[in-house]
Design a protein around this motif. Structure first.
Motif, PDB file in Angstrom:
ATOM      1  N   ARG A   1      10.757   5.320  -4.138  1.00  0.00           N
ATOM      2  CA  ARG A   1       9.762   4.513  -3.228  1.00  0.00           C
ATOM      3  C   ARG A   1       9.524   3.059  -3.716  1.00  0.00           C
ATOM      4  O   ARG A   1       9.413   2.355  -3.178  1.00  0.00           O
ATOM      5  N   LEU A   2       9.303   2.904  -4.989  1.00  0.00           N
ATOM      6  CA  LEU A   2       8.823   1.797  -5.674  1.00  0.00           C
ATOM      7  C   LEU A   2      10.221   0.944  -5.625  1.00  0.00           C
ATOM      8  O   LEU A   2       9.960  -0.367  -4.981  1.00  0.00           O
TER       9      LEU A   2
ATOM     10  N   ILE B   1       3.876   3.360  -7.708  1.00  0.00           N
ATOM     11  CA  ILE B   1       3.442   3.296  -9.110  1.00  0.00           C
ATOM     12  C   ILE B   1       2.551   4.664  -9.259  1.00  0.00           C
ATOM     13  O   ILE B   1       2.754   5.264 -10.528  1.00  0.00           O
ATOM     14  N   TYR B   2       1.707   4.936  -8.460  1.00  0.00           N
ATOM     15  CA  TYR B   2       0.728   6.052  -8.666  1.00  0.00           C
ATOM     16  C   TYR B   2       1.327   7.146  -8.748  1.00  0.00           C
ATOM     17  O   TYR B   2       1.007   7.998  -9.839  1.00  0.00           O
ATOM     18  N   GLU B   3       2.457   7.578  -7.980  1.00  0.00           N
ATOM     19  CA  GLU B   3       3.049   8.883  -8.007  1.00  0.00           C
ATOM     20  C   GLU B   3       4.279   8.928  -9.107  1.00  0.00           C
ATOM     21  O   GLU B   3       4.789   9.855  -9.181  1.00  0.00           O
TER      22      GLU B   3
ATOM     23  N   GLU C   1       0.708  -1.155   0.006  1.00  0.00           N
ATOM     24  CA  GLU C   1      -0.046  -0.080   0.020  1.00  0.00           C
ATOM     25  C   GLU C   1       0.868   1.360   0.075  1.00  0.00           C
ATOM     26  O   GLU C   1       0.529   2.179  -0.651  1.00  0.00           O
ATOM     27  N   ASN C   2       1.841   1.064   0.785  1.00  0.00           N
ATOM     28  CA  ASN C   2       2.646   2.437   1.063  1.00  0.00           C
ATOM     29  C   ASN C   2       3.850   2.628   0.063  1.00  0.00           C
ATOM     30  O   ASN C   2       4.308   3.508  -0.032  1.00  0.00           O
ATOM     31  N   TYR C   3       4.309   1.695  -0.480  1.00  0.00           N
ATOM     32  CA  TYR C   3       5.472   1.774  -1.572  1.00  0.00           C
ATOM     33  C   TYR C   3       5.276   1.320  -3.026  1.00  0.00           C
ATOM     34  O   TYR C   3       5.651   2.059  -3.763  1.00  0.00           O
TER      35      TYR C   3
ATOM     36  N   GLY D   1      -5.316   0.300  -6.571  1.00  0.00           N
ATOM     37  CA  GLY D   1      -4.326  -1.130  -6.471  1.00  0.00           C
ATOM     38  C   GLY D   1      -5.476  -1.898  -5.234  1.00  0.00           C
ATOM     39  O   GLY D   1      -5.650  -1.082  -4.533  1.00  0.00           O
ATOM     40  N   GLU D   2      -5.362  -2.973  -5.521  1.00  0.00           N
ATOM     41  CA  GLU D   2      -6.114  -3.853  -4.701  1.00  0.00           C
ATOM     42  C   GLU D   2      -5.525  -5.240  -4.346  1.00  0.00           C
ATOM     43  O   GLU D   2      -4.814  -5.768  -5.375  1.00  0.00           O
TER      44      GLU D   2
END
Length: 149
Positions: free
Chosen positions: A53-54, A46-48, A39-41, A99-100
């Motif tokens: 981070r990824l 990916i989103y940002e 969730e946090n990485y 993301g799920e």
């Protein structure tokens, strides 16, 4: 005699249930750590479009395999992160992103996660392999495909 056998059977069954509950509780901390990493990485990176981070949750030798629109896909983690850095992020594109986490399985120091990522005009299904190295869960392999749902 039947009563003694019944009691012995019930005690053995209860011990088995207790052992299973302990295993699940021990794995729960690992499942929570992997969930946090995703969730946090993973999703946030990916989103940002944040390759640092990824990249922080990938092992430096991780490989990515799969297919996109029926075409074979293979990249090293470095090539993948370079692509994330150079493309327009889903955040900046204004298109929906979701993301799920579908499933996480942990056995000792290895784990798998099945996830779904909706971004741009794609719906990706990812299968991520994790290994706990020096107390940290890292993605060591990523398999992906795009799906219609």
């Amino acid at each position: 005699m039947k009563t003694i056998l019944l009691i012995a059977f019930m005690l053995c069954t209860l011990q088995g249930i207790k052992a299973q509950n302990n295993i699940k509780m021990e794995n729960q901390a690992d499942v929570s750590a992997i969930t946090d990493a995703l969730e946090n990485y993973y999703f946030k990176g990916i989103y940002e479009g944040d390759e640092r981070r990824l990249g922080s949750i990938f092992h430096e030798s991780a490989l990515l395999f799969g297919d996109i629109k029926g075409q074979p896909y293979f990249k090293t983690v470095d090539l993948y992160l370079s692509g994330v850095k150079s493309r327009q992020s889903p955040k900046d594109s204004g298109k929906p992103f979701k993301g799920e986490i579908l499933n996480i399985n942990v056995v000792n120091s290895i784990a798998t996660a099945e996830i779904n990522v909706k971004m741009y005009d794609f719906n990706y299904r990812d299968f991520l392999s994790f290994h706990k190295i020096n107390g940290k869960w890292l993605i060591v392999n990523k398999m992906l495909t795009d799906t219609s749902e």
